[in-house]
Design a protein around this motif. Sequence first.
Motif: not given
Length: 253
Positions: A82-92
């Motif tokens: 639930h919290l990780a859904a707010d991730a910045d997916n510009e890079c991993a």
Amino acid sequence: MLRCQLLRDDQWERIKNFLPGRTGTVGVTAKDTRLFIEAVLYRYRVGIPWRDLPEHFGNWSVVYTRFSRWAKSGVWFRLFKHLAADADNECAMIDSTIVRAHQHSACAKTERKTQAIGRSKGGLSTKIHAIVDALGNPTNFVLTPGQACDLDGSDKLLPGLEAKTVLADKAYDADKRVIEPLRAAEKEIVIPSKRNRKEPRAYDKELYRWRHLIENFFCKLKGFRAVATRYDKTSRNFLAAIHLVAVTIWLNR
């Protein structure tokens, strides 16, 4: 005072409505879910046996049983996601770290592989494979026995990755298992070539410098002593504890 040190009021407000045992929901209403979570955090922070939990937290056996039940039903994982859904997916960024398995976590030799415990140079150990987002916040985990290679984790973590760019060290410079699948998914690859590669790939060296964020994350993760040293017999409970610690990292960002 102990409660405030473990979970601030604003942090509790962010997660309380996603936990079972709330008033008005199906099932038994929990007496004090916040105190329970603080008990689990305390145990993993200081690295003590469950039976050594301070009396302030209540019966240690009840706390352990509830923690294990939530791990089995996936509560900790769902809270983390639930919290990780707010991730910045510009890079991993992907990497792994090894933790020593305490003698109390060592199950029967025939069961070690299924519980992600193996024998490496340092003895019995578990390898934690992780992916973090562009800001260094965790988005996924997988456990393997300690002697497993980094690619065993990437096989499970990289498929379906949302990030546009992937940063990793030379251990992930493998054509069939990493490079080719990422190219097929049209990802930007920021992975240095191994010395024995005949035709080294070009990569963004300035962007690669940000890979320190995943190292910083592992430092935060291992700040919890019962994660830096594995005391849990089952991989399910150990991974659940990692998910809970990851939740605190998201809450503190």
